[in-house]
Write an enzyme that holds these catalytic residues in place. Structure first.
Site, short mmCIF file in Angstrom:
data_model
loop_
_atom_site.label_atom_id
_atom_site.label_comp_id
_atom_site.label_asym_id
_atom_site.label_seq_id
_atom_site.Cartn_x
_atom_site.Cartn_y
_atom_site.Cartn_z
N ASP A 7 -13.74 11.74 -9.86
CA ASP A 7 -13.99 12.72 -10.92
C ASP A 7 -12.65 13.26 -11.42
O ASP A 7 -11.89 13.85 -10.65
CB ASP A 7 -14.86 13.86 -10.37
N ASP A 110 -15.67 10.82 -17.58
CA ASP A 110 -14.63 11.18 -16.62
C ASP A 110 -15.08 11.04 -15.16
O ASP A 110 -14.44 11.57 -14.27
CB ASP A 110 -14.15 12.61 -16.87
N GLU A 111 -16.15 10.30 -14.92
CA GLU A 111 -16.67 10.12 -13.56
C GLU A 111 -17.08 8.67 -13.33
O GLU A 111 -17.57 8.01 -14.24
CB GLU A 111 -17.90 10.99 -13.31
#
Length: 407
Positions: A7, A110-111
């Site tokens: 993350d 973003d993960e």
């Protein structure tokens, strides 16, 4: 099995800072001052999308209005988002992770989840040591930080990555659940939104541990299938695999940020119907059919839920897509106010993979011809030339984020 959840810390602001330092040759690092990446106030995007740690010290929170952020810190620096740039950063991160292990599932911009089982890195390091190696490599290579959660399934890995931030590696193995997770507020559990948390509070359940020790039958009687799911999650049970797709996998989707929060299921499904029409039309235009469909929900607190299913047969008809999407929505939504809805398809094919009888075949052909005719009318006279009667019930203004199949 060893699963990592990676993350990016304050993704938009971190990526913006790196871009300004490396590409624009600026000397001011946004991460070292009170700053936020904020949206367009005129189009209901006047909110904090990402914040620096100094901004967080002023009490500034993600998803609050820019006006409120300015009240807390009059000297706050607000920079507009560059979404195209963030997609580039995201793609670079995923490409790097695929050099570590081929089994990568991108969960959001973003993960990502990484199935590290059998990975060569684990032959030299323990799981947490391997995660530290990856964390440091990302920082050295790209200039920003990540949190990495380490466990034996996706749920626990994601919960672990949400522990203390930024730039940390945390483990949450099954034997650590009681110590590290059960004391947390029940609202911190993945898939427990505000509405679900209220229901649990009314049942006297305040912590994840109390939820884990509650009779599953009681939870099901009050919350249905969702109650059983979060009971499993509270006990660390999650059998979902890391769904890896090749970098050139084909897909088609559409999402919309709503002009106001939606709390009515009927209104939400009306929006989903419009999205299915858009996605179905583009699939038909490119002569694709989808084997997998997914629905995405982002609530007013920017919590994101995505749920997908494999269709009985590949299709590009709006009616079949919509039927599956409604089922996914009913399984996923916990009643929290909805800010964004999305519909996406994947595993596209040009082959008609159907096992149907003559009656079904006739219906499918007629339905396809009808929807093709609607596409032709809209192409010639505009999208408003013909529409479903259900659209008259609650009109919605769209701010589309369009996507087409990648051939």
């Amino acid at each position: 099995m060893i699963i990592f959840h990676i993350d990016v810390n304050n993704a938009y602001l971190s990526w913006e800072a790196v871009y300004r330092l490396t590409e624009l040759n600026e000397t001011l690092d946004l991460r070292t001052i009170p700053s936020v990446v904020g949206g367009d106030e005129q189009n209901r995007h006047g909110i904090v999308l990402a914040k620096s740690m100094p901004a967080k010290a002023f009490g500034i929170k993600t998803a609050e209005t820019l006006a409120d952020a300015r009240k807390k810190c009059p000297d706050i620096l607000i920079v507009p988002p560059r979404h195209h740039l963030y997609r580039i950063f995201s793609n670079e991160l995923i490409a790097y992770l695929r050099t570590v292990t081929p089994v990568i599932e991108q969960y959001s911009i973003d993960e990502a989840f990484a199935d590290m089982t059998g990975c060569p890195l684990l032959s030299r390091y323990s799981p947490t040591e391997a995660a530290e190696q990856i964390r440091q490599e990302i920082h050295d290579r790209f200039g920003y930080t990540v949190n990495i959660g380490v466990s034996t399934n996706k749920l626990l890995a994601k919960m672990a990555s949400d522990f203390e931030k930024p730039d940390k590696v945390h483990s949450l193995f099954p034997n650590e659940i009681k110590e590290k997770m059960w004391h947390l507020p029940v609202g911190d559990l993945f898939f427990v939104g505000r509405a679900s948390a209220r229901k649990l509070y009314n049942l006297g359940i305040r912590t994840i541990g109390e939820l884990a020790q509650t009779d599953k039958a009681i939870l099901q009687s009050h919350m249905g299938k969702h109650g059983a799911t979060i009971h499993d999650y509270a006990n660390g049970i999650d059998i979902s695999p890391v769904l890896s797709e090749q970098a050139d996998a084909k897909g088609c989707g559409n999402s919309t940020t709503l002009p106001r929060d939606v709390t009515d299921a009927g209104e939400a499904k009306n929006i989903l119907l419009k999205l299915c029409e858009s996605v179905g039309s583009r699939l038909r235009a490119d002569e694709f059919m989808a084997q997998v469909v997914a629905v995405s929900i982002k609530d007013s607190q920017f919590r994101h839920i995505s749920h997908q299913c494999t269709l009985p047969s590949a299709t590009n008809t709006t009616s079949e897509l919509y039927s599956s999407v409604c089922g996914l929505f009913d399984e996923s939504w916990d009643g929290s106010p909805i800010r964004l809805l999305g519909v996406s398809t994947s595993k596209l094919t040009r082959e008609c993979l159907r096992q149907i009888n003559l009656t079904d075949s006739s219906y499918y052909m007629k339905q396809g011809q009808l929807e093709k005719a609607v596409d032709d009318i809209r192409k010639k006279f505009g999208n408003d030339a013909i529409f479903r009667a259900s659209s008259l019930e609650k009109p919605v203004v769209f701010n589309d984020n369009k996507g087409r199949p990648n051939s």
